[in-house]
Design a protein around this motif. Structure first.
Motif, PDB file in Angstrom:
ATOM      1  N   TYR A   1      24.559  68.539   7.713  1.00  0.00           N
ATOM      2  CA  TYR A   1      25.235  69.356   8.729  1.00  0.00           C
ATOM      3  C   TYR A   1      24.327  69.753   9.881  1.00  0.00           C
ATOM      4  O   TYR A   1      24.573  70.767  10.539  1.00  0.00           O
ATOM      5  N   HIS A   2      23.291  68.950  10.165  1.00  0.00           N
ATOM      6  CA  HIS A   2      22.447  69.263  11.326  1.00  0.00           C
ATOM      7  C   HIS A   2      23.128  68.858  12.635  1.00  0.00           C
ATOM      8  O   HIS A   2      22.649  69.204  13.716  1.00  0.00           O
ATOM      9  N   ARG A   3      24.244  68.144  12.533  1.00  0.00           N
ATOM     10  CA  ARG A   3      24.994  67.734  13.719  1.00  0.00           C
ATOM     11  C   ARG A   3      26.465  67.583  13.361  1.00  0.00           C
ATOM     12  O   ARG A   3      26.848  67.666  12.192  1.00  0.00           O
TER      13      ARG A   3
ATOM     14  N   LEU B   1      18.925  74.820  11.408  1.00  0.00           N
ATOM     15  CA  LEU B   1      18.397  73.485  11.667  1.00  0.00           C
ATOM     16  C   LEU B   1      18.996  72.891  12.940  1.00  0.00           C
ATOM     17  O   LEU B   1      18.296  72.219  13.710  1.00  0.00           O
ATOM     18  N   ARG B   2      20.261  73.141  13.187  1.00  0.00           N
ATOM     19  CA  ARG B   2      20.902  72.651  14.413  1.00  0.00           C
ATOM     20  C   ARG B   2      20.157  73.146  15.656  1.00  0.00           C
ATOM     21  O   ARG B   2      19.907  72.398  16.604  1.00  0.00           O
TER      22      ARG B   2
ATOM     23  N   LEU C   1      20.966  72.900  23.338  1.00  0.00           N
ATOM     24  CA  LEU C   1      21.116  74.172  22.622  1.00  0.00           C
ATOM     25  C   LEU C   1      22.474  74.803  22.914  1.00  0.00           C
ATOM     26  O   LEU C   1      23.149  75.304  22.009  1.00  0.00           O
ATOM     27  N   ASP C   2      22.914  74.762  24.184  1.00  0.00           N
ATOM     28  CA  ASP C   2      24.240  75.296  24.515  1.00  0.00           C
ATOM     29  C   ASP C   2      25.336  74.550  23.772  1.00  0.00           C
ATOM     30  O   ASP C   2      26.352  75.133  23.365  1.00  0.00           O
ATOM     31  N   TYR C   3      25.133  73.243  23.586  1.00  0.00           N
ATOM     32  CA  TYR C   3      26.113  72.407  22.900  1.00  0.00           C
ATOM     33  C   TYR C   3      26.156  72.714  21.401  1.00  0.00           C
ATOM     34  O   TYR C   3      27.228  72.709  20.782  1.00  0.00           O
TER      35      TYR C   3
ATOM     36  N   PHE D   1      26.053  78.099  15.113  1.00  0.00           N
ATOM     37  CA  PHE D   1      25.096  79.158  14.762  1.00  0.00           C
ATOM     38  C   PHE D   1      25.722  80.524  15.030  1.00  0.00           C
ATOM     39  O   PHE D   1      25.623  81.447  14.203  1.00  0.00           O
ATOM     40  N   GLU D   2      26.368  80.665  16.180  1.00  0.00           N
ATOM     41  CA  GLU D   2      26.978  81.949  16.547  1.00  0.00           C
ATOM     42  C   GLU D   2      28.102  82.324  15.588  1.00  0.00           C
ATOM     43  O   GLU D   2      28.219  83.479  15.162  1.00  0.00           O
TER      44      GLU D   2
END
Length: 540
Positions: free
Chosen positions: A441-443, A472-473, A520-522, A527-528
């Motif tokens: 799930y890193h992507r 990790l993402r 990071l924005d993508y 994460f949020e």
């Protein structure tokens, strides 16, 4: 000191109030074994306080489904409860339980482990065959002085046989083969005495199963090396006891170091296989349940020694249980001499697999460094996972892109399978599953309940995967160009407003890190969502 970890006689009344008392339980195919030790960190050493054993025959599985049967589960549950009671009476500080062949192979093995944890509060770590072999190696290495001479180690259990080649430092080969005494008896010995035909079929099958691991051992022996052989576990100890009875007229209390000659073993097999089970039980040293499976186990030993060209072996009374204790001591940093090297097995195994699958190691190491930095900075605020979970994040970070070895498309899914079945050493099966899922799930999508690869995880384990894969993402995004553009990050979180600010520090002051910021924005929405906050970015 001859051995890195000594075993000394001790009683529970020793005045060592600060020395931890640890119990190791081996849930095997044939029996449940427990050893209780006092760890003497100052030496380092451990002293045996108590040993417990109960035959439960978890290996008597349903012939149609392969599941552990309700009867076998009940026997195991009862044995484990009694082990807990003994451990409690001895004021044990920690119980470490591992399950091997029968549980790891049974379709309901994980359900069994969850049931034991729910009903008894005992965490059962299911370990792979290679990990079982590694811990057996640790156990033997702690009790036998190798003198830098290669040693062949054989451990014959109820469901599997482990073969190991080591020289007091790195194990050169670790193998686990599905030829255990209980399994082979059920498949090849329908009646006792054992007929010539049954014996011939059994020998041929065992030779076929041993061919590959023995070829691997031979390939890892250097020209001119003359290895010694060591045997462990119940079958071999029983054989040694009976042979000692034949030679000396009694069964000794300890058979550590006793030599078994191949010629004597062959004679013993010919003798035992002509007896009924009841007749075997009349021989001192052979228990009722061992009498049922001793011929199959002895044949495994005979064929292994023959194929390896070994005329004798020495018996070692240390094996998996003691290896579990040594592994715990290594994890606690209590061993500083020749066994200390084994303490880095997780790191070395991870890096070995990374090399095998052509991982871009500089990139993965940068991602790991960033991920661990975020993990450490958010500890106590966004999560409370300890250093053992931190190690899982490191391995997942190093191996997150291993799936490129198969294909760029859906490489995160390929990473999951390569990690899950890549024989990572030093981890339990559950830990390997967590590592594989963090990398998975890193992507792309976040973890979802419907995903099949999450079905074997507990609620807590799923939470670990969700939170650590989200971290990790972010780390992956921060090395988007794979050039180390961002050398450091600082994360400040305001839990009252649920806002976090990530400050990044470029390696090159003139580099705006536009691609990293875009990435990071993508990636940050997951994460949020996971941590219920808003993440903003600023340049330091």
């Amino acid at each position: 000191m001859a051995n890195a970890v000594l075993e000394s006689s001790s009683t529970i009344d020793d005045d060592r109030s600060t020395d931890p008392i640890i119990a190791a339980i081996d849930i095997g195919t044939n029996s449940v074994h427990m050893v209780v030790v006092r760890v003497i960190a100052s030496l380092p050493a451990f002293s045996i306080i108590a040993r417990e054993k109960e035959t439960v025959r978890l290996g008597d599985r349903d012939p149609l489904t392969g599941n552990l049967t309700p009867e076998a589960i009940d026997r195991a549950r009862g044995a484990l409860k009694r082990c807990q009671e003994v451990a409690k009476s001895l004021k044990v500080d920690r119980i470490i339980a591992v399950a091997t062949s029968a549980v790891r192979e049974a379709p309901n093995g994980r359900d069994f482990a969850r049931t034991i944890e729910t009903e008894l509060g005992l965490a059962v770590n299911i370990i792979s065959g290679q990990e079982e072999a590694r811990r057996i190696y640790l156990g033997v290495l702690s009790g036998v002085e190798f003198d830098n001479t290669p040693h062949l180690i054989i451990d014959i259990g109820g469901g599997s046989t482990e073969l190991i080649l080591g020289d007091s430092h790195e194990p050169r080969t670790l193998s686990s083969t599905k030829i255990g005494a209980v399994r082979l008896t059920a498949e090849f010995i329908p009646n006792n005495p054992v007929s010539d035909r049954s014996l011939s079929y059994l020998q041929a099958f065992v030779r076929g199963q041993l061919e590959r691991p023995i070829d691997e051992i031979k390939a890892n022996l250097r020209p001119g090396e003359l290895p010694k052989m060591v045997g462990t576990a119940g079958t071999i100890e029983t054989i040694a006891a009976v042979l000692n009875l034949d030679k000396n007229g009694h069964v000794p209390d300890r058979i550590h170091g006793f030599k078994i000659q191949l010629s004597e073993l062959r004679n013993l097999i010919n003798r035992l296989r002509r007896l009924t089970i009841a007749e075997r039980t009349t021989i001192e040293g052979i228990s009722d349940r061992r009498a049922e499976i001793i011929v199959a186990g002895a044949v495994v030993l005979q064929e292994a020694m023959t194929m390896l060209g070994m005329q004798s072996l020495s018996v070692c009374e240390r094996s998996l249980r003691e290896g579990v204790i040594v592994d715990w001591m290594l994890a606690q940093g209590l061993i500083e001499d020749r066994l200390k090297y084994q303490g880095s097995i997780r790191e070395r195994s991870t890096l070995k697999i990374a090399g095998k699958y052509g991982v871009d190691l500089p990139h993965s190491e940068r991602v790991a460094e960033l991920a661990l930095s975020l993990f450490d900075q958010t500890y106590g605020q966004l999560h409370t996972w300890d250093k053992s979970i931190r190690q899982l994040l490191w391995s997942a970070s190093i191996l997150h892109n291993s799936g490129h070895f198969v294909s760029h498309d859906s490489h995160h899914k390929h990473s999951y399978y390569l990690i899950r079945y890549g024989e990572l050493l030093g981890y339990t099966e559950a830990e390997i599953d967590i590592i594989a899922n963090i990398a998975r799930y890193h992507r792309k999508s976040a973890p979802k309940k419907k995903h099949q690869n999450l079905q074997n995880l507990t609620k807590e384990q799923k939470s670990i995967v969700s939170q650590l894969s989200a971290i990790l993402r972010v780390a992956v995004a921060l090395d988007r160009r794979r050039i180390g553009a961002i050398k450091d990050v600082r994360l400040n979180c305001d839990l009252a407003t649920r806002e976090c600010q990530l400050t990044f520090f470029p390696a090159d002051p003139l580099d705006a890190c536009v691609l990293e910021c875009w990435s990071l924005d993508y990636k940050k929405p997951i994460f949020e969502t996971e941590f219920d906050l808003k993440l903003s970015t600023t340049r330091g």
